[in-house]
Design a protein around this motif. Structure first.
Motif, mmCIF file in Angstrom:
data_model
loop_
_atom_site.group_PDB
_atom_site.id
_atom_site.type_symbol
_atom_site.label_atom_id
_atom_site.label_comp_id
_atom_site.label_asym_id
_atom_site.label_seq_id
_atom_site.Cartn_x
_atom_site.Cartn_y
_atom_site.Cartn_z
ATOM 1 N N ASN A 1 0.855 -1.306 0.110
ATOM 2 C CA ASN A 1 -0.071 -0.118 0.208
ATOM 3 C C ASN A 1 0.934 1.370 -0.407
ATOM 4 O O ASN A 1 1.871 1.334 0.999
ATOM 5 C CB ASN A 1 -0.780 -0.100 1.121
ATOM 6 N N ASP B 1 0.982 5.606 4.129
ATOM 7 C CA ASP B 1 1.789 4.391 3.797
ATOM 8 C C ASP B 1 2.421 3.988 3.008
ATOM 9 O O ASP B 1 2.630 4.692 1.833
ATOM 10 C CB ASP B 1 0.485 3.247 3.882
ATOM 11 N N GLY C 1 3.958 0.735 2.063
ATOM 12 C CA GLY C 1 4.203 -0.868 2.311
ATOM 13 C C GLY C 1 4.951 -1.894 1.364
ATOM 14 O O GLY C 1 5.370 -1.329 0.456
ATOM 15 N N ILE D 1 1.849 6.906 8.395
ATOM 16 C CA ILE D 1 1.631 5.615 8.513
ATOM 17 C C ILE D 1 0.284 5.203 9.220
ATOM 18 O O ILE D 1 0.273 5.619 10.494
ATOM 19 C CB ILE D 1 2.797 4.868 9.155
ATOM 20 N N THR D 2 -0.501 4.501 8.771
ATOM 21 C CA THR D 2 -1.551 4.198 9.464
ATOM 22 C C THR D 2 -1.684 3.024 10.488
ATOM 23 O O THR D 2 -2.324 3.279 11.671
ATOM 24 C CB THR D 2 -2.819 3.812 8.534
ATOM 25 N N HIS E 1 1.874 -2.191 4.833
ATOM 26 C CA HIS E 1 1.485 -0.508 5.178
ATOM 27 C C HIS E 1 2.748 0.181 5.521
ATOM 28 O O HIS E 1 2.780 1.368 5.469
ATOM 29 C CB HIS E 1 0.578 -0.255 6.231
ATOM 30 N N TYR E 2 3.595 -0.597 6.471
ATOM 31 C CA TYR E 2 4.836 0.391 6.577
ATOM 32 C C TYR E 2 6.378 -0.216 6.603
ATOM 33 O O TYR E 2 7.153 0.228 6.457
ATOM 34 C CB TYR E 2 4.709 0.504 8.160
ATOM 35 N N GLY F 1 -7.818 3.040 5.933
ATOM 36 C CA GLY F 1 -6.873 2.093 6.348
ATOM 37 C C GLY F 1 -7.347 1.023 6.436
ATOM 38 O O GLY F 1 -8.380 0.545 6.020
#
Length: 556
Positions: free
Chosen positions: A23, A41, A43, A76-77, A83-84, A167
């Motif tokens: 993401n 994000d 990812g 970052i969610t 996502h990270y 998210g």
């Protein structure tokens, strides 16, 4: 700050829209030639067998790299890898300040300390309910339920309206580790007016509502209570709530817990520092394994996706020094199978079954639940937020289309189907794709990052399919062969169907190729090189049915 004259609000996904994983979303505000940007994000996704040797798959960020002077920040969610997980690799290209929750920041720092040369990323901590400013955007963090601590939806407000970026989320009335999804705040935003809902589509094809995480804890407890021997549970290392559920079930049934797997231990260390593991007995050390009766032990381990180097795979191969399973033990897969991992998981299950181990999955007991919303939960989000525009994200094409249909059926006035690389204008005016930008995938391969050509991925695939042949041809001063060429074949069949040595067949082809070239023309060493290469490949194909990669060296 970008001028409001001719300003537009645009959404540009570079990953995660048309696929599950990797993401990477961009929001831009301002006129077309002077937009300010934020990233939501950063990812990764994971390589399949079509990418031999590749460690991670990352989004291609060349579009925003070209705009890096207007990049105001990265938000970052939550701390799932999709996502990270690319932040350490891609931050040196983006070099923007980063906003993260305490848990995500703790994991990032733990990961950084474990990787030589990883950059020190400037991180600002944000918490649920807080509002902060990044460039032209005011961003509010809204707590939601998911399968990891501190997941957030973001209300992203610009002069052209508020966008809710959900998210990963679900509705869970009884999460093992909070929070609950903040219905009141979503309703309040809906009352105020929501321009667009950028919404998770992972379970958009599943009716009903997801079971609660506490129900999964009860299911795991039932399995552990009835087990006559050891119980090993494999789950995603990031699912701290699940780890806690397993540990609580072990405690309540009089068992001790052993944790196996580096990523799982790292996750537990960070969660413990933030208080998420309070009230649990201390886990035992691996060297104490042999002193714990079988009926008194629960193992929590990595490897739910069939990873060859993870703890479960090593148990299945009986390769661990101090830990092993015995006939009658149970292995619980408290996870879903990510598409593409089926073969590896089945192989591990078969190895465990051959050891006499019993396998339990969610078709036999409630031992796993998704962290994403099903259709009834999506309908509730639409009802709360009442957006003018609905944009399905976080899914493959089937998921995105299914949510798009549901959005339309639920009365959302505009539904915009976007894919990676699309520039979707959200305001002013109707939602519309106004441009396409470069997107794609790059690969982390050892210490390097690059596209498939830079990393040699294409040739690596060919090597894995048909091997490699190296030929060294030496010509004398008269341009005659100075002895037979040297030929080395790796990953090539030994003999043809008649039993003739394949290296000999290819060697004869190399000699024949040189002999077929008039001696005066052999002065062109490039011509000799290409003739030998073609001849060797052709001979291999005729004898074997495959064309290996062939490298030819010609010297005089």
């Amino acid at each position: 700050m970008a001028t409001t004259r001719n300003a537009e609000l645009v959404f540009v996904p570079l990953g995660g829209v048309g696929e599950i994983g990797m993401n990477f979303a961009l929001y831009g505000y301002g006129p077309a030639q002077n937009r300010e940007w934020i990233v939501v994000d950063v990812g990764v996704t994971f390589p399949g067998p079509d990418l031999p040797g590749v460690d991670l798959v990352l989004p291609d960020t060349r579009f925003i790299e070209a705009e890096v002077g207007n990049l105001r920040g990265i938000v970052i969610t939550h701390a799932h890898e999709d996502h990270y997980g690319a932040l350490l690799e891609l931050w040196p290209r983006l070099k923007a300040p980063v906003w993260m929750t305490p848990f995500a920041a703790g994991l990032l720092e733990a990961k950084r300390q474990g990787e030589n040369g990883a950059p020190k990323v400037p991180v600002t901590i944000y918490r649920a309910g807080e509002t902060f400013t990044v460039g032209p955007f005011s961003i509010e963090a809204i707590p939601v339920s998911h399968s990891i601590p501190e997941p957030m939806s973001l209300a992203i407000t610009s002069p052209l309206g508020t966008v809710i970026h959900t998210g990963d989320w679900k509705l869970d009335p009884a999460p093992e580790i909070g929070p609950m999804t903040d219905e009141a705040r979503f309703r309040a935003l809906g009352d105020k007016g929501v321009l667009a809902l950028i919404c998770d589509s992972t379970n958009a094809m599943r009716e009903g509502e997801s079971p609660s995480e506490q129900a999964v804890g009860q299911g795991l407890r039932g399995v552990i209570e009835k087990a006559p021997g050891r119980v090993a549970v494999t789950t995603f290392s990031s699912n701290v709530g699940r780890v806690r559920s397993i540990a609580e079930a072990a405690r309540d049934t009089g068992r001790q817990v052993l944790v196996l797997g580096r990523s799982l231990k790292r996750m537990i260390d960070v969660a413990s520092e933030l208080g998420y593991m309070e009230g649990l007995p201390e886990f035992i050390a691996e060297e104490d394994y042999g002193f714990i009766p079988r009926e008194n032990l629960v193992i929590i381990c990595t490897g739910s996706q069939g990873e060859a180097r993870a703890a479960l795979a090593k148990l299945a191969r009986d390769e661990m020094k101090t830990v092993a399973l015995s006939p009658g033990d149970i292995v619980v897969f408290s996870s879903r199978t990510i598409p593409g991992n089926e073969k590896a998981i089945i192989e591990i299950k078969n190895q465990l079954i051959e050891q006499g181990v019993r396998i339990i999955e969610d078709n036999e007991a409630l031992v796993h639940v998704s962290g994403h919303p099903r259709r009834n939960e999506l309908r509730k989000m639409y009802e709360w937020t009442r957006p003018r525009i609905g944009v399905p994200v976080h899914g493959e094409a089937a998921h995105l289309v299914a949510q798009g249909v549901l959005m339309t059926q639920s009365g959302i006035p505009e539904v915009a189907q976007a894919r990676n690389g699309d520039m979707l204008r959200l305001a002013p005016g109707a939602a519309e794709i106004i441009d396409q930008v470069p997107f794609g995938r790059v690969y982390k391969d050892g210490k390097l990052i690059g596209d498939d050509e830079a990393m040699g991925i294409r040739d690596r695939r060919k090597l894995s399919f048909a091997g490699h042949v190296a030929v060294n041809v030496v010509l004398d001063e008269k341009y005659e062969l100075a002895g037979d060429p040297d030929l080395v074949a790796i990953g090539v069949a030994l003999a043809d169907r008649g039993g003739e040595d394949l290296e000999e067949i290819m060697l004869d082809a190399a000699i024949g190729a040189v002999d077929s070239i008039p001696r005066q023309r052999r002065k062109d060493l490039d011509l000799v090189q290409e003739a030998v290469r073609r001849a060797v490949r052709s001979a291999a194909n005729e004898a074997w049915g495959k064309k290996p990669l062939v490298t030819v060296f010609v010297t005089r």
